[in-house]
Design an enzyme around this catalytic site. Structure first.
Site, PDB file in Angstrom:
ATOM      1  N   HIS A 112       8.587  -6.991   1.440  1.00 46.58           N
ATOM      2  CA  HIS A 112       9.946  -7.330   1.829  1.00 46.58           C
ATOM      3  C   HIS A 112      10.332  -8.641   1.158  1.00 46.58           C
ATOM      4  CE1 HIS A 112       7.354  -8.849   5.133  1.00 46.58           C
ATOM      5  NE2 HIS A 112       8.081  -9.926   4.990  1.00 46.58           N
TER       6      HIS A 112
ATOM      7  N   ASP B 287      11.127   1.710   3.128  1.00 50.28           N
ATOM      8  CA  ASP B 287      12.326   1.091   2.542  1.00 50.28           C
ATOM      9  C   ASP B 287      13.580   1.311   3.391  1.00 50.28           C
ATOM     10  OD1 ASP B 287      10.783   0.342   0.236  1.00 50.28           O
ATOM     11  OD2 ASP B 287      10.943   2.407  -0.442  1.00 50.28           O
TER      12      ASP B 287
HETATM   13  P1  IMP Z   1      -0.373   3.629  -1.170  1.00 53.27           P
HETATM   14  O1  IMP Z   1       0.048   3.122   0.168  1.00 53.27           O
HETATM   15  O2  IMP Z   1      -0.335   2.551  -2.223  1.00 53.27           O
HETATM   16  O3  IMP Z   1      -1.689   4.343  -1.142  1.00 53.27           O
HETATM   17  O4  IMP Z   1       0.706   4.720  -1.650  1.00 53.27           O
HETATM   18  C1  IMP Z   1       0.816   5.986  -1.013  1.00 53.27           C
HETATM   19  C2  IMP Z   1       2.261   6.450  -0.938  1.00 53.27           C
HETATM   20  O5  IMP Z   1       2.977   5.627  -0.029  1.00 53.27           O
HETATM   21  C3  IMP Z   1       3.033   6.347  -2.265  1.00 53.27           C
HETATM   22  O6  IMP Z   1       3.953   7.407  -2.347  1.00 53.27           O
HETATM   23  C4  IMP Z   1       3.769   5.027  -2.140  1.00 53.27           C
HETATM   24  O7  IMP Z   1       4.897   4.966  -2.980  1.00 53.27           O
HETATM   25  C5  IMP Z   1       4.119   5.048  -0.671  1.00 53.27           C
HETATM   26  N1  IMP Z   1       4.300   3.688  -0.121  1.00 53.27           N
HETATM   27  C6  IMP Z   1       3.332   2.788   0.179  1.00 53.27           C
HETATM   28  N2  IMP Z   1       3.866   1.675   0.670  1.00 53.27           N
HETATM   29  C7  IMP Z   1       5.195   1.878   0.740  1.00 53.27           C
HETATM   30  C8  IMP Z   1       6.298   1.079   1.225  1.00 53.27           C
HETATM   31  O8  IMP Z   1       6.143  -0.050   1.719  1.00 53.27           O
HETATM   32  N3  IMP Z   1       7.545   1.659   1.113  1.00 53.27           N
HETATM   33  C9  IMP Z   1       7.740   2.917   0.601  1.00 53.27           C
HETATM   34  N4  IMP Z   1       6.739   3.673   0.164  1.00 53.27           N
HETATM   35  C10 IMP Z   1       5.486   3.167   0.228  1.00 53.27           C
END
Ligand code: IMP
Length: 468
Positions: free
Chosen positions: A45, A17
């Site tokens: 995005h 982010d």
């Molecule tokens: P996952 O990628 O869904 O397995 O999530 C794993 C961790 O990465 C969690 O804490 C999510 O909130 C974080 N996360 C995954 N994608 C994003 C993103 O695009 N921006 C910020 N955090 C992310």
């Protein structure tokens, strides 16, 4: 002499982010191809349409508004056909065609229905996005479990759908049996197969497609998803995503050999944010803030945007209590999940961590978004801009980021305070317009990181950016 092209990379240097899409948007013009090399529907995005509308994109790379650009999803990504079909429909609805210019690597892995189911059941302690990302990458690494093929790739389904959809079904049946789940298997499979029919025309058959394009003179911009601190190996493990998010991963997951690399732009935020659990030494209010931001009430954020916005903002900002100041800064910077309204954890710019990210990725230029927000520090009790310059661990000062999560949780931030300015930066367009305190701060960060400033964000709009 060959007239080959080159490749550049944009990555996030913190916890995601950071506003990478705006940087990609700003420089996309220079490239022929915009490519993704990691992640899947967990990235997001929002793009603005000509009539001021907004479209949220997850899997299609940035650059949809440039009809002549190729958008490429590399083998390092995991693809959810159902979500992709919906996303493409949204893009078509605003009059944009992806025909002939959106390509998916045949070596990318497929998100199967059981991945999403497992992630919804097991991802809570990490705060995952529940898109099945972790289980899909785990199944890729597993390859086969006994006689069950777990890694199904986009090219498998393209070349031999009947055979490989049976394998997808076997995996779903297995998960349903093991978990004693009430799931309509036929319905799940139908949804996936219907979506596949809609998106299969975008599948590229040649794994060397991108390589050949660059050899022929085309330039590629790789856009990273997630960020350095969420890298499965180099990030704050285990509170990370399941893919490699760092710049080097562009040359595995992006299907290009490293010989064409030119530069890497790293994107950070002047006030950092993080979603999900995990160490964050400069978090305003520390552990209390982590628990507050993650608290849930019947599956919804307990302290969502609406709840927090009821506070007395000025009082919180100037109270001298770190946690309260953090709440105020979160409100002022709008750091809430777009859909969930979940509060993002916020903290001061951490130069120890930034240096770690910059060095490990060979970042050549640094972009810092939300620089305008630094003016809000002038109304805090301290009245100055805090920057983390080292850490304290077991009463000793250290200049590195501990790898072990439990140690990193114990690590305290040591701050340096800098004179800020309460001047509004949001209409400034050139470095010379910036108040001298902000110019000094930029110079200080450049020196502390050994990296040239690409530019700073001074507001959310496209043109609110000071290019250096
Ligand atoms: P996952 O990628 O869904 O397995 O999530 C794993 C961790 O990465 C969690 O804490 C999510 O909130 C974080 N996360 C995954 N994608 C994003 C993103 O695009 N921006 C910020 N955090 C992310």
């Amino acid at each position: 002499m060959s007239n080959h092209g080159y490749s550049d990379i944009v990555i996030g240097l913190q916890y995601g982010d950071e506003g990478k899409a705006r940087i990609v948007d700003m420089i996309a013009e220079e490239y022929d191809i915009i490519a993704r090399f990691n992640g899947g529907a967990n990235a997001g995005h929002t793009v603005e349409t000509k009539d001021g509308g907004k479209v949220a994109l997850n899997q299609v790379p940035s650059g949809i508004f440039y009809p002549e650009k190729i958008l490429y999803t590399g083998s390092g990504c995991v693809v959810n056909f159902e979500k992709l079909a919906v996303e493409i429909e949204k893009i078509e609805k605003i009059g944009i065609s992806l025909d002939g210019r959106f390509k998916i690597s045949p070596q990318a892995s497929v998100i199967q229905p059981h991945h999403v189911i497992i992630d919804s059941m097991t991802g809570q302690s990490l705060g995952t996005t529940r898109n099945g990302i972790g289980p899909a990458y785990a199944d890729r690494a597993n390859r086969m479990i006994i006689d069950r093929l777990t890694n199904i790739r986009v090219g498998d389904l393209n070349d031999n759908p009947e055979h490989y959809f049976t394998k997808v079904r076997d995996n779903l049946v297995f998960a349903v049996q093991i978990g004693k789940l009430e799931i309509d298997i036929d319905d799940e499979m139908n949804k996936m197969q219907n979506a596949f029919e809609k998106v299969k025309k975008y599948i590229e058959v040649d794994p060397l497609y991108l390589q050949k394009q660059v050899e022929a003179g085309k330039n590629v911009l790789f856009e990273g998803a997630q960020a350095v601190m969420l890298d499965v190996t180099k990030g704050s493990v285990p509170y990370v995503t399941s893919s490699n998010t760092i710049a080097a991963a562009a040359y595995t997951g992006g299907d290009l050999s490293p010989q064409y690399h030119r530069k890497t732009i790293g994107v950070a935020k002047a006030i950092m944010s993080r979603v999900g659990y995990g160490p964050f030494p400069s978090e305003f209010g520390g552990k209390k803030s982590e628990e507050h931001c993650m608290a849930q009430d019947e599956g919804k954020p307990k302290y969502g945007r609406q709840v927090e916005e009821e506070c007395d903002l000025e009082k919180h900002l100037s109270s001298g209590d770190e946690f309260q100041m953090g709440v105020a800064l979160r409100i002022l910077s709008g750091e809430y999940g777009v859909v969930s309204t979940r509060p993002r954890r916020v903290g001061a710019l951490d130069l120890v961590q930034l240096n770690y990210a910059i060095k490990m990725n060979g970042v050549t230029e640094l972009a810092i978004n939300k620089f305008d927000l630094l003016k809000e520090y002038s109304r805090t009790a301290k009245g100055q801009v805090p920057l983390v310059t080292s850490y304290k661990l077991n009463e000793k000062e250290i200049d590195y980021m501990p790898a072990s999560t439990s140690t990193y949780y114990e690590t305290e931030a040591i701050y340096d305070y800098h004179e800020g300015s309460d001047q509004d930066l949001s209409t400034m367009t050139s470095p010379s317009e910036l108040p001298s305190e902000m110019q000094d701060l930029v110079t200080y960060i450049e020196k502390a990181t050994g990296t040239k400033m690409f530019g700073i964000g001074v507001g959310p709009e496209r043109n609110q950016f000071v290019k250096f």
